[in-house]
Scaffold this motif. Sequence first.
Motif, PDB file in Angstrom:
ATOM      1  N   TRP A 192       0.705  -0.996   0.065  1.00 48.04           N
ATOM      2  CA  TRP A 192      -0.177  -0.155  -0.045  1.00 48.04           C
ATOM      3  C   TRP A 192       0.922   1.227   0.042  1.00 48.04           C
ATOM      4  CZ3 TRP A 192      -0.405   3.779   3.996  1.00 48.04           C
ATOM      5  CH2 TRP A 192      -1.502   4.701   3.677  1.00 48.04           C
ATOM      6  N   GLN A 193       1.907   1.231   0.837  1.00 44.76           N
ATOM      7  CA  GLN A 193       3.033   2.300   0.815  1.00 44.76           C
ATOM      8  C   GLN A 193       3.472   2.670  -0.592  1.00 44.76           C
ATOM      9  OE1 GLN A 193       3.539   4.452   3.060  1.00 44.76           O
ATOM     10  NE2 GLN A 193       2.381   3.807   4.705  1.00 44.76           N
ATOM     11  N   LEU A 194       4.096   1.427  -1.306  1.00 41.20           N
ATOM     12  CA  LEU A 194       4.641   1.684  -2.677  1.00 41.20           C
ATOM     13  C   LEU A 194       3.489   2.191  -3.780  1.00 41.20           C
ATOM     14  CD1 LEU A 194       6.454  -1.744  -2.927  1.00 41.20           C
ATOM     15  CD2 LEU A 194       7.169   0.500  -2.828  1.00 41.20           C
ATOM     16  N   ALA A 195       2.265   1.809  -3.425  1.00 39.99           N
ATOM     17  CA  ALA A 195       1.160   2.398  -4.135  1.00 39.99           C
ATOM     18  C   ALA A 195       0.917   3.886  -3.933  1.00 39.99           C
ATOM     19  CB  ALA A 195       0.157   1.526  -4.169  1.00 39.99           C
ATOM     20  N   LEU A 196       1.058   4.199  -2.556  1.00 40.34           N
ATOM     21  CA  LEU A 196       0.735   5.529  -1.972  1.00 40.34           C
ATOM     22  C   LEU A 196       1.849   6.448  -2.703  1.00 40.34           C
ATOM     23  CD1 LEU A 196      -1.046   7.290  -0.436  1.00 40.34           C
ATOM     24  CD2 LEU A 196       0.787   6.798   1.625  1.00 40.34           C
ATOM     25  N   ARG A 197       3.088   5.852  -2.588  1.00 39.71           N
ATOM     26  CA  ARG A 197       4.120   7.012  -3.065  1.00 39.71           C
ATOM     27  C   ARG A 197       4.054   7.132  -4.625  1.00 39.71           C
ATOM     28  NH1 ARG A 197       7.430   3.994   0.925  1.00 39.71           N
ATOM     29  NH2 ARG A 197       7.972   2.497  -0.514  1.00 39.71           N
ATOM     30  N   GLY A 198       3.476   6.033  -5.214  1.00 37.14           N
ATOM     31  CA  GLY A 198       3.345   6.348  -6.549  1.00 37.14           C
ATOM     32  C   GLY A 198       2.198   7.274  -7.004  1.00 37.14           C
ATOM     33  N   ALA A 199       1.344   7.342  -5.893  1.00 32.75           N
ATOM     34  CA  ALA A 199       0.017   8.289  -6.257  1.00 32.75           C
ATOM     35  C   ALA A 199       0.481   9.758  -5.553  1.00 32.75           C
ATOM     36  CB  ALA A 199      -1.201   7.579  -5.648  1.00 32.75           C
ATOM     37  N   GLY A 200       1.442   9.622  -4.571  1.00 33.69           N
ATOM     38  CA  GLY A 200       1.383  10.809  -3.944  1.00 33.69           C
ATOM     39  C   GLY A 200       0.561  11.177  -2.671  1.00 33.69           C
ATOM     40  N   ASP A 201       1.324  11.720  -1.599  1.00 36.38           N
ATOM     41  CA  ASP A 201       0.487  11.819  -0.274  1.00 36.38           C
ATOM     42  C   ASP A 201      -0.284  13.175  -0.496  1.00 36.38           C
ATOM     43  OD1 ASP A 201       1.240   9.680   0.936  1.00 36.38           O
ATOM     44  OD2 ASP A 201       2.568  10.611   2.418  1.00 36.38           O
ATOM     45  N   ALA A 202      -1.225  13.273   0.220  1.00 36.85           N
ATOM     46  CA  ALA A 202      -1.911  14.661   0.297  1.00 36.85           C
ATOM     47  C   ALA A 202      -1.059  15.839   1.008  1.00 36.85           C
ATOM     48  CB  ALA A 202      -3.318  14.557   0.924  1.00 36.85           C
ATOM     49  N   SER A 207      -3.284  20.418  -1.504  1.00 34.78           N
ATOM     50  CA  SER A 207      -3.090  20.038  -2.903  1.00 34.78           C
ATOM     51  C   SER A 207      -4.375  19.098  -3.300  1.00 34.78           C
ATOM     52  CB  SER A 207      -1.936  18.669  -2.579  1.00 34.78           C
ATOM     53  OG  SER A 207      -2.264  17.630  -1.798  1.00 34.78           O
ATOM     54  N   PRO A 208      -4.450  18.932  -4.689  1.00 32.67           N
ATOM     55  CA  PRO A 208      -5.482  18.340  -5.135  1.00 32.67           C
ATOM     56  C   PRO A 208      -5.911  16.945  -4.318  1.00 32.67           C
ATOM     57  CG  PRO A 208      -4.258  19.258  -6.768  1.00 32.67           C
ATOM     58  CD  PRO A 208      -3.502  19.462  -5.698  1.00 32.67           C
ATOM     59  N   ARG A 209      -4.689  16.217  -4.268  1.00 28.05           N
ATOM     60  CA  ARG A 209      -4.739  14.898  -3.598  1.00 28.05           C
ATOM     61  C   ARG A 209      -5.540  14.834  -2.237  1.00 28.05           C
ATOM     62  NH1 ARG A 209      -6.164   9.738  -3.571  1.00 28.05           N
ATOM     63  NH2 ARG A 209      -4.760   8.677  -1.924  1.00 28.05           N
ATOM     64  N   TRP A 210      -5.248  15.963  -1.355  1.00 30.60           N
ATOM     65  CA  TRP A 210      -5.875  16.145  -0.294  1.00 30.60           C
ATOM     66  C   TRP A 210      -7.503  16.324  -0.484  1.00 30.60           C
ATOM     67  CZ3 TRP A 210      -9.142  18.429   2.800  1.00 30.60           C
ATOM     68  CH2 TRP A 210      -9.137  18.502   4.392  1.00 30.60           C
ATOM     69  N   MET A 233       3.043  26.021   9.119  1.00 28.76           N
ATOM     70  CA  MET A 233       3.215  24.678   9.536  1.00 28.76           C
ATOM     71  C   MET A 233       2.836  24.040   8.408  1.00 28.76           C
ATOM     72  SD  MET A 233       1.425  22.858  12.847  1.00 28.76           S
ATOM     73  CE  MET A 233       1.539  20.945  12.987  1.00 28.76           C
ATOM     74  N   ALA A 234       3.623  22.915   7.954  1.00 27.65           N
ATOM     75  CA  ALA A 234       3.403  22.083   6.598  1.00 27.65           C
ATOM     76  C   ALA A 234       3.531  20.710   6.870  1.00 27.65           C
ATOM     77  CB  ALA A 234       4.304  22.755   5.491  1.00 27.65           C
ATOM     78  N   GLY A 235       2.789  20.050   6.053  1.00 22.19           N
ATOM     79  CA  GLY A 235       2.729  18.454   6.267  1.00 22.19           C
ATOM     80  C   GLY A 235       2.173  17.645   4.959  1.00 22.19           C
ATOM     81  N   ALA A 236       2.105  16.521   5.302  1.00 25.90           N
ATOM     82  CA  ALA A 236       1.151  15.697   4.407  1.00 25.90           C
ATOM     83  C   ALA A 236       0.407  14.626   5.335  1.00 25.90           C
ATOM     84  CB  ALA A 236       2.148  14.792   3.652  1.00 25.90           C
ATOM     85  N   GLN A 237      -0.874  14.246   4.643  1.00 30.94           N
ATOM     86  CA  GLN A 237      -1.383  13.180   5.179  1.00 30.94           C
ATOM     87  C   GLN A 237      -1.693  11.864   4.342  1.00 30.94           C
ATOM     88  OE1 GLN A 237      -5.104  15.810   6.167  1.00 30.94           O
ATOM     89  NE2 GLN A 237      -6.116  14.821   4.248  1.00 30.94           N
ATOM     90  N   THR A 238      -2.170  10.891   5.235  1.00 33.97           N
ATOM     91  CA  THR A 238      -2.112   9.525   4.306  1.00 33.97           C
ATOM     92  C   THR A 238      -3.462   8.837   4.842  1.00 33.97           C
ATOM     93  OG1 THR A 238       0.271   9.296   4.221  1.00 33.97           O
ATOM     94  CG2 THR A 238      -1.028   7.322   3.651  1.00 33.97           C
ATOM     95  N   ASP A 239      -4.356   8.586   3.853  1.00 34.25           N
ATOM     96  CA  ASP A 239      -5.636   7.479   4.168  1.00 34.25           C
ATOM     97  C   ASP A 239      -5.017   6.318   4.632  1.00 34.25           C
ATOM     98  OD1 ASP A 239      -7.949   6.121   4.258  1.00 34.25           O
ATOM     99  OD2 ASP A 239      -8.588   7.109   2.309  1.00 34.25           O
ATOM    100  N   ILE A 240      -5.248   5.838   5.973  1.00 40.97           N
ATOM    101  CA  ILE A 240      -5.160   4.852   6.644  1.00 40.97           C
ATOM    102  C   ILE A 240      -5.994   3.893   6.770  1.00 40.97           C
ATOM    103  CG2 ILE A 240      -2.604   5.902   7.328  1.00 40.97           C
ATOM    104  CD1 ILE A 240      -4.330   6.126  10.171  1.00 40.97           C
ATOM    105  N   THR A 241      -7.424   4.190   6.303  1.00 39.87           N
ATOM    106  CA  THR A 241      -8.357   3.467   6.502  1.00 39.87           C
ATOM    107  C   THR A 241      -8.207   2.051   6.354  1.00 39.87           C
ATOM    108  OG1 THR A 241      -9.845   5.387   5.723  1.00 39.87           O
ATOM    109  CG2 THR A 241     -10.845   3.316   6.029  1.00 39.87           C
TER     110      THR A 241
END
Length: 853
Positions: free
Chosen positions: A565-575, A589-592, A670-678
């Motif tokens: 899932w992390q590999l796929a997420l890195r390919g798609a990009g975090d929000a 970002s648009p991904r967010w 403050m900046a960061g990234a979020q990941t869908d961990i559902t």
Amino acid sequence: MKFHRAESVIIVRLFQVRTRKVIVGVCAAVAVLAGIWFAFLRKPPIPRIIRVGVDQSPPYYNIKRDGSVEGLAVDVLNEAARRRKIHLVWKPLHDIPVDDAMKSGIVDMWPLLGSTAARKASFFLSQPWLESQYVLASLREDPVRNPAEAAGKVVAHARLKFTAIVAAQYLSRSRIIVKHLRDEAIQAVCKGEASAVLVESHVLDAMLLTRPPGCETANFQVSSLVGAMTPLSIAAVPAAGPAARALRDEITALSRNGYLSGKLDEWSPFSAQGTRSIWAEEQANERSRVYVYCLIIIVVFAGFLACTAYRAWSLQIAAERAEAGRREIQRRFTAFMETSPAASFMKDAAGRLLYVNRAWSLLFGRRPEDSYGKSDFDLWPRETAQTLRATDLALLAEDRPRQVVETIPISVTESRDLLVVKFPFSSERGERFVGGTAIDITQRQITIRELEASEARYRELFEHNPLPAWVYDRTTLVFLTVNAAAVARYGWTREDFLSGMTLRDVEDTAEGRGRHITKNGLLLSVDVTGYELEYERRPACLMIIRDLTDQERTLEQLRISEERWQLALRGAGDALWDWDLKTGRIFRSPRWCSMLGYDESEIGATREDLMRLLHPDDVEATNSAVANHLAGETPLFSCEFRLRHKDGTWRWIRDRGQAIWDERGLPLRMAGAQTDITERKAAEDLLALQARTDALTGVANRREFEKLSGELFRMARESGEPLSVCICDLDHFKQVNDYYGHAAGDRVLIAFTAILQRSLRKGDILGRIGGDEFVLALPGMAANEACGTMERIREELRKSSFESADGVTFGVTSSFGVAELLPAHGTFGETMEEADRCLYEAKGTGRDRTLAA
């Protein structure tokens, strides 16, 4: 004041001892003084011919044209030598320095010489016999009267060591020039090279009488240099030292008869005030020494008398203080014993009470006067008195203290446990006594018994803990005790564990920490919890083990899934997001937006837009994590929360970020990234569910059933309501697997589970505890009612039919064992054992039936 006889004897003896010490000290002092006196009397031989050097230094010595010498020092030393029968040979020296002349052996002695450290080390220097004042001589037109007026000006002096020392000490702020001779130094003033000349006062005669070239018409201003005196001694080479000392002693005699003062008036008429004999000072010093010696003798004798009187007075005071101290000790002892919280007593050898304190009286409710003279047999029951008397006799026989715990009745219905320290002692007349102190430890004994009972309960809990547990020695790692679960899980018997096995025998060192190995070689992944404690007075550790082998297998699968899932997420990009804390605007970002199913136009650019999507249960934790990071309490911001998806569902989000601060410590952005961990959260929930339920049937597994049934057992005990346990399995289920296949067997188990679940009420518990074995806990249901329910289940299963993969139809029957919780059952396990016995009895009597205990 009157002294006792013993005190008088002590004073006399002390006086005798001190008198002997004084006599010994006086004798020793006399011996030392005699030795010193004898050493001084041993005078070395005096040479009879001495070569004496002089230079041109009137009025002390003046060299005539024919080479003969005259002057003050010449006359005085000649007279002293005549009286001592010493022949002096005078050698005039012009250009040779004094020190070089004596070191090279040209002369043996010099009449008048100043003392320096170098000369003391090389020559013998007698006590000074003349002193000469240093003066500043300047032209009357430009006078220099003191060191202050000489500051910054040029001052000349002859190349003489002592004169250089005086110049450095008194004229440090002047510029100094050094001339070879005194005449040259005086000429420097007359020629204008120097403002003043530093010379001895006796050179005044040379200046006034001889006047060096260039100074014939000069008018001099002469000023004394206050404090600058030249002590003048007779200097001699070491071999001529005795002669110099003899001449110096004779000069003292010449001073007494007036010869020296006459010569001073004769040769130094103009500077007699600056050149003087030291006889007056020596005479005054001699009288002072006599007075001091007399005063010392008087003071020593008075001190001796004072010490003797003080010693006698001290002894008297000491005796009075000793008596007062004895009375004070008696008073303090009485006060101490009467206020002591410990009960104290004293008995004689026959066991009769001689003394008790207030605490003893309060403890036993007896007045001291009613107890004195009575024995233990008069105060306590016979059995208690015999025990106490036996302890006292053994104590007197052993003649050493003993600590015992004694139980003494204080009433018909009440007794006290006492911790008693007893000790034997004797009087000066040899009488034997027993003393002791007692502390009431009744409550402590009760506490000890309660602790022992508590420890027994904890041992029982340890033994019946479903998790493997053991206690081992922290030093040697040897097992000290293990519970039944550890024996069952690891395969060794209890005797194996306790016969010398250590913790290293079960730890798999090749795999690292968190791995254990069973007797059969099975590798277990474990979570270990340890508690340090003391077991049987040994440093030990209690270890409780949770077997995580199945969970780790599931976690490993989850980890692999998450890596994918992390590999796929890195390919798609975090929000990504960026929060400007000054303006409050947030870039997303648009991904967010797409992660939550929204278009960019549907999500605002403020934090309030995020809060509207945040799950209410996560608001407090999220705000707290943000506040802590902005306050600098955490290096990174990290938080997990739920956001509402556009479709109405909740998505688990893992948010990470970091802030930056300005030079004042205020956060800027403050900046960061979020990941869908559902999906990860769903996997974790599945893992938790699998840890509690049976994978095939979905009902509770053995561990979960034991946990839930234990609570039902406790509630039934507290409420008194009935609780029934039913254990059942399928008849000849192994044949079903063998004939029709395991797939058909699984379908049978699932169908049987469905039948059981349809018959359960709310609050009933169903669990699978074996391959085809199930157990039910039915709270509030008696055994006869439970049997009726089981019969209905049995009939429904018997009427059901199943089909194999080959199309063969077959049926299955079941057997049931029912037991009701009885008062005699100490644990829920005992009730299960009773139901299990009924099940096996039903199988043994033909199967397909229900039997109750």
